[in-house]
Design a protein around this motif. Structure first.
Motif, PDB file in Angstrom:
ATOM      1  N   THR A 115      54.335 103.601 -14.521  1.00  0.00           N
ATOM      2  CA  THR A 115      55.386 104.268 -15.290  1.00  0.00           C
ATOM      3  C   THR A 115      54.813 105.525 -15.946  1.00  0.00           C
ATOM      4  OG1 THR A 115      54.907 102.833 -17.194  1.00  0.00           O
ATOM      5  CG2 THR A 115      56.682 102.149 -15.699  1.00  0.00           C
ATOM      6  N   THR A 226      69.136 112.540 -20.350  1.00  0.00           N
ATOM      7  CA  THR A 226      67.698 112.436 -20.565  1.00  0.00           C
ATOM      8  C   THR A 226      67.423 111.785 -21.917  1.00  0.00           C
ATOM      9  OG1 THR A 226      65.614 113.684 -20.545  1.00  0.00           O
ATOM     10  CG2 THR A 226      67.497 114.730 -21.618  1.00  0.00           C
ATOM     11  N   ARG A 249      60.190 105.022 -21.280  1.00  0.00           N
ATOM     12  CA  ARG A 249      59.308 105.910 -20.529  1.00  0.00           C
ATOM     13  C   ARG A 249      60.011 107.236 -20.250  1.00  0.00           C
ATOM     14  NH1 ARG A 249      56.567 102.481 -22.211  1.00  0.00           N
ATOM     15  NH2 ARG A 249      55.005 101.204 -21.137  1.00  0.00           N
ATOM     16  N   GLY A 251      61.775 110.313 -18.324  1.00  0.00           N
ATOM     17  CA  GLY A 251      62.667 110.426 -17.175  1.00  0.00           C
ATOM     18  C   GLY A 251      63.933 111.187 -17.506  1.00  0.00           C
ATOM     19  N   PHE A 402      60.003 102.910 -13.100  1.00  0.00           N
ATOM     20  CA  PHE A 402      60.176 104.002 -14.061  1.00  0.00           C
ATOM     21  C   PHE A 402      60.301 103.538 -15.506  1.00  0.00           C
ATOM     22  CE2 PHE A 402      61.632 105.774 -10.022  1.00  0.00           C
ATOM     23  CZ  PHE A 402      60.923 106.965  -9.991  1.00  0.00           C
ATOM     24  N   THR A 405      64.394 104.417 -18.902  1.00  0.00           N
ATOM     25  CA  THR A 405      64.533 105.866 -19.094  1.00  0.00           C
ATOM     26  C   THR A 405      65.852 106.181 -19.798  1.00  0.00           C
ATOM     27  OG1 THR A 405      65.520 106.172 -16.902  1.00  0.00           O
ATOM     28  CG2 THR A 405      63.114 106.373 -17.073  1.00  0.00           C
ATOM     29  N   SER A 409      68.790 105.883 -16.434  1.00  0.00           N
ATOM     30  CA  SER A 409      68.370 104.781 -15.553  1.00  0.00           C
ATOM     31  C   SER A 409      69.428 104.467 -14.497  1.00  0.00           C
ATOM     32  CB  SER A 409      68.068 103.527 -16.376  1.00  0.00           C
ATOM     33  OG  SER A 409      69.246 102.985 -16.955  1.00  0.00           O
TER      34      SER A 409
END
Length: 495
Positions: A115, A226, A249, A251, A402, A405, A409
């Motif tokens: 990640t 975001t 995380r 992304g 990932f 996020t 996501s």
């Protein structure tokens, strides 16, 4: 009949009516009678044209999803779980108990070994400031918008609506101003910046874009989802705030929508329904289960209540009660209605002996993109909705590869379905998102064409396509021979 054709017909009929009501050149009775008939026919035509125009104007414009893009950070941003734990220990003033808790949570999180973190949090000491936060957000936002514009070939002058959502970081000028300035969008572009609306803000942005595209004809809407990690790592020891360190995380994603009829031929999806549920007015328990606050030492973090799963379940039930009649076959609607009536008519005894009936959404929907908020959220929705491991695979692999996020996501999950070649023409996709407030939001899309997938259209999954899916046990111990060093770096203190 579209609105333009109806308007032309209305104008023509009105002109004929004006001419027909002046039969001064017709002297004889036969001509007058013919004129009366013509007047009646023209009046009827005018009424029909007016009705057709009103109907055409009242019909909602279709909203098409032309394409999407997900951000894939560079390999230099990747961190294994062991590296993450060591870095947390070295970067923060955590106690030994806090480090042990974060380690246990990460072992149960469902996250994999690659990640991504922003450079600001991978440095020692961590560089949590406004400058590095902007650098992270600009890298993500510009990265996905650049990719999306390259994929679609749409000219920036044709974009009439821009919506950006980022809950925990809201700079001035706003993210939408950042996009408008970077890409030189036209001066009359309609822009909205959404903040503080949690992980479900991506669906809220889509819903807002849908409504704006009913007002602004023949245009495109750019939606960017975001979150910012730089300023939202928690460096204190209050346990309800430590969970976010193990899940969130780096992304982001960008989506291009349009109401142009010409885009239907190349668009991937058509938006069928959006359903928004807000439980914040129902009780304080829902409102306060996810909050950004300071601990007793002034460290800012996001606190997650122990009642989060219960609150999410209540919000989901409310949401599917509204969504069900829009998508479910009649048989499922009748079963659901009969259970509700039985529980209400027969009272408390029926409630204790009859479980609430959860409709089988698999009968109406083909793909499920559930916000990858954490292992517990996915497990609970898999159980309550009766979904299979295949249905849950996009969400679980997004969490694995990932992490959480936030609002983006859902788009990583849809991109996974595309990359695996799952999307066939006519398929219906259900996106489900949860967010602070407390909110549960849904969007249902219909695939307008099959997406063959493969590396050419794999997006952020291109490098991982062949090795996924993988089995992720409920508990995956962190393989780290330097545990003693971790405790020492965390000062080895107890609370």
């Amino acid at each position: 009949m579209d609105s333009l054709a109806a308007a032309h017909l209305l104008a023509f009929a009105t002109l004929l009516l004006v001419v027909a009501v002046s039969p001064s050149s017709l002297a004889d009775a036969v001509a007058r009678e013919a004129c009366e008939h013509a007047r009646a026919l023209v009046a009827a035509a005018a009424c029909f044209a007016a009705a057709a125009y009103a109907y055409a104007m009242s019909r909602p414009r279709p909203v098409y999803l032309v394409d999407l893009a997900g951000y894939k950070p560079a390999a230099s941003h990747e961190a294994t779980r062991a590296k993450s734990v060591r870095h947390f220990a070295a970067a923060g003033n955590f106690t030994g108990e806090s480090m042990s808790f974060q380690r246990r949570m990460m072992e149960r999180s469902g996250l994999g070994e690659a990640t991504h973190f922003p450079a600001s949090l991978l440095s020692l000491p961590v560089d949590m400031c406004l400058r590095t936060a902007r650098e992270e957000s600009e890298a993500v936002v510009f990265g996905v918008v650049d990719e999306l514009l390259a994929k679609t070939g749409v000219a920036v002058a044709d974009i009439g609506v821009v919506i950006v959502n980022s809950s925990l970081f809201s700079p001035t000028p706003s993210f939408t101003s950042l996009v408008v300035n970077r890409y030189g969008l036209r001066h009359d572009v309609v822009s909205h910046n959404l903040s503080g609306m949690g992980c479900s803000a991506g669906i809220i942005a889509i819903d807002l874009a849908k409504h704006l595209l009913q007002v602004h004809a023949d245009t495109y809407a750019l939606v960017v989802s975001t979150e910012n990690i730089t300023l939202n790592a928690y460096l204190g020891n209050y346990r309800p705030m430590l969970v976010t360190n193990t899940l969130f995380r780096m992304g982001g994603a960008a989506v291009l929508l349009s109401n142009r009829h010409a885009e239907r031929s190349r668009a991937k999806y058509q938006l069928m329904h959006t359903v928004r549920t807000h439980r914040g007015g129902a009780c304080d328990r829902s409102y306060g289960c996810v909050t950004q606050e300071e601990d007793e030492h002034g460290n800012v973090g996001v606190s997650l209540s122990k009642e989060l799963m219960s609150v999410a379940g209540d919000a989901l039930r409310t949401n599917i009660t509204t969504l069900g009649p829009l998508v479910l076959p009649l048989s499922e609607q009748l079963r659901f209605l009969s259970t509700v009536l039985r529980r209400r008519v027969l009272g408390r005894r029926a409630k204790s002996g009859t479980k609430p009936y959860v409709p089988d959404f698999r009968l109406a929907l083909d793909h499920f993109c559930i916000h990858a908020g954490g292992r517990g959220v996915l497990d609970e929705l898999e159980r309550s909705l009766g979904l299979s491991a295949w249905h849950m695979e996009p969400s679980r692999m997004t969490l694995y590869r990932f992490g959480n996020t936030s609002s983006s996501s859902l788009w990583y999950e849809l991109a996974y379905c595309e990359a695996k070649g799952r999307i066939r023409r006519g398929d219906r996709v259900w996106q489900i998102a949860f967010g602070s407030g407390f909110k549960c939001n849904s969007a249902v899309w219909k695939a307008l064409r099959s997406v063959d997938g493969g590396e050419a259209d794999a997006g952020p999954w291109a490098q991982d396509l062949d090795r996924l899916p993988v089995h992720v046990p409920k508990v995956v111990p962190i393989d780290d021979d330097d545990d003693d060093d971790v405790v020492e770096a965390g000062h080895g203190r107890s609370e």
